[in-house]
Write a protein that holds these residues in place. Sequence first.
Motif, PDB file in Angstrom:
ATOM      1  N   GLU A 167      -5.604  12.095  21.075  1.00  0.00           N
ATOM      2  CA  GLU A 167      -5.963  11.016  21.997  1.00  0.00           C
ATOM      3  C   GLU A 167      -5.358   9.736  21.417  1.00  0.00           C
ATOM      4  OE1 GLU A 167     -10.114  10.602  22.938  1.00  0.00           O
ATOM      5  OE2 GLU A 167     -10.187  12.655  23.699  1.00  0.00           O
ATOM      6  N   PRO A 168      -4.870   8.819  22.276  1.00  0.00           N
ATOM      7  CA  PRO A 168      -4.154   7.629  21.789  1.00  0.00           C
ATOM      8  C   PRO A 168      -4.903   6.886  20.673  1.00  0.00           C
ATOM      9  CG  PRO A 168      -4.045   7.743  24.170  1.00  0.00           C
ATOM     10  CD  PRO A 168      -4.910   8.893  23.746  1.00  0.00           C
ATOM     11  N   ARG A 169      -6.231   6.817  20.786  1.00  0.00           N
ATOM     12  CA  ARG A 169      -6.953   6.028  19.771  1.00  0.00           C
ATOM     13  C   ARG A 169      -6.923   6.676  18.381  1.00  0.00           C
ATOM     14  NH1 ARG A 169     -13.064   7.653  20.791  1.00  0.00           N
ATOM     15  NH2 ARG A 169     -12.650   9.538  21.990  1.00  0.00           N
ATOM     16  N   PHE A 170      -6.472   7.949  18.301  1.00  0.00           N
ATOM     17  CA  PHE A 170      -6.444   8.624  17.000  1.00  0.00           C
ATOM     18  C   PHE A 170      -5.034   8.827  16.462  1.00  0.00           C
ATOM     19  CE2 PHE A 170     -10.379  10.447  19.012  1.00  0.00           C
ATOM     20  CZ  PHE A 170     -11.271   9.721  18.225  1.00  0.00           C
ATOM     21  N   PHE A 171      -4.032   8.325  17.175  1.00  0.00           N
ATOM     22  CA  PHE A 171      -2.684   8.748  16.814  1.00  0.00           C
ATOM     23  C   PHE A 171      -2.197   8.186  15.484  1.00  0.00           C
ATOM     24  CE2 PHE A 171      -0.839   4.859  18.195  1.00  0.00           C
ATOM     25  CZ  PHE A 171       0.497   4.857  17.818  1.00  0.00           C
ATOM     26  N   VAL A 172      -2.816   7.113  15.014  1.00  0.00           N
ATOM     27  CA  VAL A 172      -2.386   6.577  13.706  1.00  0.00           C
ATOM     28  C   VAL A 172      -3.137   7.215  12.533  1.00  0.00           C
ATOM     29  CG1 VAL A 172      -1.591   4.326  14.524  1.00  0.00           C
ATOM     30  CG2 VAL A 172      -3.981   4.623  13.872  1.00  0.00           C
ATOM     31  N   LEU A 173      -4.106   8.069  12.838  1.00  0.00           N
ATOM     32  CA  LEU A 173      -4.930   8.604  11.742  1.00  0.00           C
ATOM     33  C   LEU A 173      -4.231   9.746  11.019  1.00  0.00           C
ATOM     34  CD1 LEU A 173      -8.520   8.559  13.251  1.00  0.00           C
ATOM     35  CD2 LEU A 173      -7.264   6.782  12.042  1.00  0.00           C
ATOM     36  N   LYS A 174      -4.046   9.519   9.725  1.00  0.00           N
ATOM     37  CA  LYS A 174      -3.326  10.472   8.896  1.00  0.00           C
ATOM     38  C   LYS A 174      -4.056  10.532   7.560  1.00  0.00           C
ATOM     39  CE  LYS A 174       1.471  11.404   8.091  1.00  0.00           C
ATOM     40  NZ  LYS A 174       2.812  10.913   8.033  1.00  0.00           N
ATOM     41  N   SER A 175      -4.414  11.743   7.119  1.00  0.00           N
ATOM     42  CA  SER A 175      -5.184  11.853   5.876  1.00  0.00           C
ATOM     43  C   SER A 175      -4.500  11.143   4.713  1.00  0.00           C
ATOM     44  CB  SER A 175      -5.409  13.324   5.523  1.00  0.00           C
ATOM     45  OG  SER A 175      -6.164  13.951   6.514  1.00  0.00           O
ATOM     46  N   SER A 176      -3.170  11.280   4.602  1.00  0.00           N
ATOM     47  CA  SER A 176      -2.485  10.693   3.444  1.00  0.00           C
ATOM     48  C   SER A 176      -2.585   9.162   3.450  1.00  0.00           C
ATOM     49  CB  SER A 176      -1.024  11.134   3.398  1.00  0.00           C
ATOM     50  OG  SER A 176      -0.401  10.839   4.613  1.00  0.00           O
ATOM     51  N   SER A 177      -2.425   8.536   4.623  1.00  0.00           N
ATOM     52  CA  SER A 177      -2.531   7.061   4.674  1.00  0.00           C
ATOM     53  C   SER A 177      -3.960   6.615   4.416  1.00  0.00           C
ATOM     54  CB  SER A 177      -2.113   6.532   6.040  1.00  0.00           C
ATOM     55  OG  SER A 177      -1.053   7.252   6.544  1.00  0.00           O
ATOM     56  N   ILE A 178      -4.921   7.405   4.894  1.00  0.00           N
ATOM     57  CA  ILE A 178      -6.332   7.045   4.702  1.00  0.00           C
ATOM     58  C   ILE A 178      -6.692   7.091   3.205  1.00  0.00           C
ATOM     59  CG2 ILE A 178      -8.704   7.836   5.166  1.00  0.00           C
ATOM     60  CD1 ILE A 178      -7.645   8.616   8.014  1.00  0.00           C
ATOM     61  N   LYS A 179      -6.150   8.110   2.513  1.00  0.00           N
ATOM     62  CA  LYS A 179      -6.398   8.209   1.055  1.00  0.00           C
ATOM     63  C   LYS A 179      -5.809   7.008   0.338  1.00  0.00           C
ATOM     64  CE  LYS A 179      -4.858  12.485   0.886  1.00  0.00           C
ATOM     65  NZ  LYS A 179      -4.418  13.826   0.496  1.00  0.00           N
ATOM     66  N   GLU A 180      -4.606   6.617   0.752  1.00  0.00           N
ATOM     67  CA  GLU A 180      -3.950   5.482   0.106  1.00  0.00           C
ATOM     68  C   GLU A 180      -4.757   4.205   0.325  1.00  0.00           C
ATOM     69  OE1 GLU A 180       0.177   5.229   1.074  1.00  0.00           O
ATOM     70  OE2 GLU A 180       0.449   3.435  -0.164  1.00  0.00           O
ATOM     71  N   LEU A 181      -5.179   4.005   1.579  1.00  0.00           N
ATOM     72  CA  LEU A 181      -5.974   2.818   1.898  1.00  0.00           C
ATOM     73  C   LEU A 181      -7.275   2.809   1.084  1.00  0.00           C
ATOM     74  CD1 LEU A 181      -6.472   0.335   3.684  1.00  0.00           C
ATOM     75  CD2 LEU A 181      -7.287   1.859   5.493  1.00  0.00           C
ATOM     76  N   ALA A 182      -7.930   3.967   1.038  1.00  0.00           N
ATOM     77  CA  ALA A 182      -9.203   4.060   0.302  1.00  0.00           C
ATOM     78  C   ALA A 182      -8.995   3.827  -1.193  1.00  0.00           C
ATOM     79  CB  ALA A 182      -9.845   5.423   0.543  1.00  0.00           C
ATOM     80  N   SER A 183      -7.828   4.242  -1.707  1.00  0.00           N
ATOM     81  CA  SER A 183      -7.582   4.077  -3.152  1.00  0.00           C
ATOM     82  C   SER A 183      -7.492   2.602  -3.535  1.00  0.00           C
ATOM     83  CB  SER A 183      -6.315   4.820  -3.574  1.00  0.00           C
ATOM     84  OG  SER A 183      -5.175   4.118  -3.143  1.00  0.00           O
ATOM     85  N   ASP A 234      -7.635  16.930   4.062  1.00  0.00           N
ATOM     86  CA  ASP A 234      -7.838  16.302   2.743  1.00  0.00           C
ATOM     87  C   ASP A 234      -7.756  14.778   2.863  1.00  0.00           C
ATOM     88  OD1 ASP A 234      -8.168  16.333  -0.065  1.00  0.00           O
ATOM     89  OD2 ASP A 234      -6.013  16.111  -0.361  1.00  0.00           O
ATOM     90  N   PRO A 235      -8.761  14.124   3.432  1.00  0.00           N
ATOM     91  CA  PRO A 235     -10.027  14.640   3.944  1.00  0.00           C
ATOM     92  C   PRO A 235      -9.991  14.777   5.471  1.00  0.00           C
ATOM     93  CG  PRO A 235     -10.158  12.270   3.782  1.00  0.00           C
ATOM     94  CD  PRO A 235      -8.756  12.649   3.374  1.00  0.00           C
ATOM     95  N   PRO A 236     -11.073  15.345   6.063  1.00  0.00           N
ATOM     96  CA  PRO A 236     -11.177  15.387   7.520  1.00  0.00           C
ATOM     97  C   PRO A 236     -11.271  13.968   8.095  1.00  0.00           C
ATOM     98  CG  PRO A 236     -12.909  16.721   6.485  1.00  0.00           C
ATOM     99  CD  PRO A 236     -12.243  15.946   5.394  1.00  0.00           C
ATOM    100  N   THR A 237     -10.656  13.774   9.274  1.00  0.00           N
ATOM    101  CA  THR A 237     -10.663  12.453   9.920  1.00  0.00           C
ATOM    102  C   THR A 237     -11.238  12.586  11.334  1.00  0.00           C
ATOM    103  OG1 THR A 237      -8.536  12.684  11.043  1.00  0.00           O
ATOM    104  CG2 THR A 237      -8.469  11.971   8.740  1.00  0.00           C
ATOM    105  N   PHE A 238     -11.421  11.435  11.999  1.00  0.00           N
ATOM    106  CA  PHE A 238     -11.856  11.466  13.402  1.00  0.00           C
ATOM    107  C   PHE A 238     -10.807  12.167  14.275  1.00  0.00           C
ATOM    108  CE2 PHE A 238     -14.639   7.570  12.507  1.00  0.00           C
ATOM    109  CZ  PHE A 238     -15.821   8.298  12.576  1.00  0.00           C
ATOM    110  N   GLY A 239      -9.544  12.126  13.860  1.00  0.00           N
ATOM    111  CA  GLY A 239      -8.474  12.801  14.607  1.00  0.00           C
ATOM    112  C   GLY A 239      -8.679  14.310  14.606  1.00  0.00           C
TER     113      GLY A 239
END
Length: 159
Positions: free
Chosen positions: A120-136, A11-16
């Motif tokens: 993979e190290p380049r994806f370790f910070v990717l989190k759906s909840s943070s991405i939603k917050e950033l997008a908001s 929620d939603p899908p990420t590159f991770g």
Amino acid sequence: MITAVFPGSFDPPTFGHLNIIERARTIFSEIHVVVAVNKEKRYLFSAEERVALLQKLTAHWDNVSVHTCDTLIVEYAKTLGARVLLRGIRNVSDFSYEFDLSLMNKALASDLETIFMPTEPRFFVLKSSSIKELASFGGDVSAMVPESVARALERKFSK
Ligand code: ADP
């Protein structure tokens, strides 16, 4: 011929998430991505929206399919004939949570094996909840999610 289920909220899908699916599909014969529907949880995207996004993103992988499930994942895995429950791990706190969950699932279904795949190290910070917050806040999420997801987020928050 080992079939795996990969459950989550997406929620939603990420590159991770996609990276885990892409790597796992070369190990297992089939991957069933299972979009969780938990009545206690509030989602930004409906189950249908999450399934549609994931179906589009995984359409070019012939051994990947997308489902929804509003029952226990171990029960659903059984109906799909899956031997493996796959989970992605970003860090120690993911591991701690996932380890407890895997013990509970083992008690519920002893023949279903949980397998952890480290990010993979380049994806370790990717989190759906943070991405939603950033997008908001109108932040740029284009390095974190595919373009279709970035557009879907934009539409949600422009309403
Ligand atoms: P949940 O809603 O179960 O907390 P998500 O829907 O966010 O989890 O993710 C589904 C699965 O994908 C989980 O196993 C989670 O650990 C994994 N995952 C999420 N983000 C990443 C990432 N950036 N790298 C690797 N695995 C991830």
